[in-house]
Design a protein around this motif. Structure first.
Motif, PDB file in Angstrom:
ATOM      1  N   PRO A 103       0.805  -1.222   0.000  1.00 59.39           N
ATOM      2  CA  PRO A 103       0.000   0.000   0.000  1.00 59.39           C
ATOM      3  C   PRO A 103       0.838   1.271   0.000  1.00 59.39           C
ATOM      4  N   ALA A 104       0.350   2.241  -0.730  1.00 58.50           N
ATOM      5  CA  ALA A 104       1.096   3.478  -0.941  1.00 58.50           C
ATOM      6  C   ALA A 104       0.841   4.500   0.152  1.00 58.50           C
ATOM      7  N   PHE A 105       1.023   4.087   1.373  1.00 55.26           N
ATOM      8  CA  PHE A 105       0.933   5.038   2.468  1.00 55.26           C
ATOM      9  C   PHE A 105       1.822   4.571   3.591  1.00 55.26           C
ATOM     10  N   LEU A 114      -3.727  13.192  15.137  1.00 59.83           N
ATOM     11  CA  LEU A 114      -4.824  12.937  16.066  1.00 59.83           C
ATOM     12  C   LEU A 114      -6.141  12.707  15.349  1.00 59.83           C
ATOM     13  N   ASP A 115      -6.207  13.053  14.073  1.00 55.90           N
ATOM     14  CA  ASP A 115      -7.471  12.903  13.352  1.00 55.90           C
ATOM     15  C   ASP A 115      -7.658  11.502  12.772  1.00 55.90           C
ATOM     16  N   GLN A 120      -8.278   5.838   8.724  1.00 56.86           N
ATOM     17  CA  GLN A 120      -9.430   6.006   7.841  1.00 56.86           C
ATOM     18  C   GLN A 120      -9.066   5.616   6.406  1.00 56.86           C
ATOM     19  N   HIS A 121      -7.911   6.069   5.946  1.00 56.62           N
ATOM     20  CA  HIS A 121      -7.462   5.733   4.598  1.00 56.62           C
ATOM     21  C   HIS A 121      -7.259   4.217   4.462  1.00 56.62           C
ATOM     22  N   ALA A 126      -8.891  -1.131   2.373  1.00 55.20           N
ATOM     23  CA  ALA A 126      -9.236  -2.545   2.590  1.00 55.20           C
ATOM     24  C   ALA A 126     -10.661  -2.836   2.127  1.00 55.20           C
ATOM     25  N   HIS A 127     -11.585  -1.935   2.384  1.00 53.21           N
ATOM     26  CA  HIS A 127     -12.971  -2.131   1.963  1.00 53.21           C
ATOM     27  C   HIS A 127     -13.054  -2.207   0.440  1.00 53.21           C
ATOM     28  N   ARG A 128     -12.321  -1.348  -0.246  1.00 49.82           N
ATOM     29  CA  ARG A 128     -12.339  -1.357  -1.704  1.00 49.82           C
ATOM     30  C   ARG A 128     -11.741  -2.656  -2.255  1.00 49.82           C
TER      31      ARG A 128
END
Length: 166
Positions: A103-105, A114-115, A120-121, A126-128
């Motif tokens: 994964p590219a992150f 903190l957000d 979230q990303h 994973a859902h996609r």
């Protein structure tokens, strides 16, 4: 065509080594004739490893320069899109036996914040993936050697996906 230079995006770019790509393909159990997707194909090294295993590689890459380079120099089928915006096909039309990617992150302190942006990303990613893969398919993921801390590395894993996903 000249190999593109990595560019600064909101999310970091990490390139998988050939050895790591071969390990990911081997651990995913990719076999001759199977189809697989790398939704962050970058320079195409995971696509290369899958092709060597006899599989049919497909890539998605957000950066047009890399998508063009991989198609032109390596002859892989690559679509230039944001994987998180690709409309998944109905379940009966899913064609991928495996999704294998690094994964590219990253998990840098600046990304976590903190957000919870990185979480979230990751969850959207994973859902996609679950929406793109056949029932009983496998999701093989890095980060194999993605930066987590100064000397902290993660191992590759293959994850069987549940049959009944929302």
């Amino acid at each position: 065509m000249i190999r593109p230079e990595p560019k600064v995006l909101e999310l970091d770019q990490y390139f998988t080594t050939e050895d790591d790509a071969e390990l990911m393909v081997r651990q995913a159990g990719l076999r001759f004739g199977q189809t697989f997707l790398d939704p962050c194909c970058g320079d195409g090294v995971i696509l290369d490893a899958g092709l060597v295993a006899g599989a049919q590689p497909h890539g998605i890459e957000i950066d047009q320069r890399w998508a063009d380079w991989v198609e032109e120099t390596k002859q892989h089928m690559v679509v230039c899109e944001d994987f998180l915006k690709v409309k998944p096909p109905p379940s009966r039309e899913r064609k991928f036996d495996h999704v294998i990617t690094n994964p590219a992150f990253s998990l840098n302190k600046k990304d976590i914040g903190l957000d919870g942006r990185i979480l979230q990303h990751s969850m959207r990613f994973a859902h996609r993936i679950t929406a793109m893969i056949r029932v009983n398919g496998l999701f093989g993921a890095g980060p194999i050697r993605a930066r987590v801390g100064p000397r902290d590395h993660r191992e590759a894993h293959a994850f069987p996906l549940p049959q009944d996903l929302p």
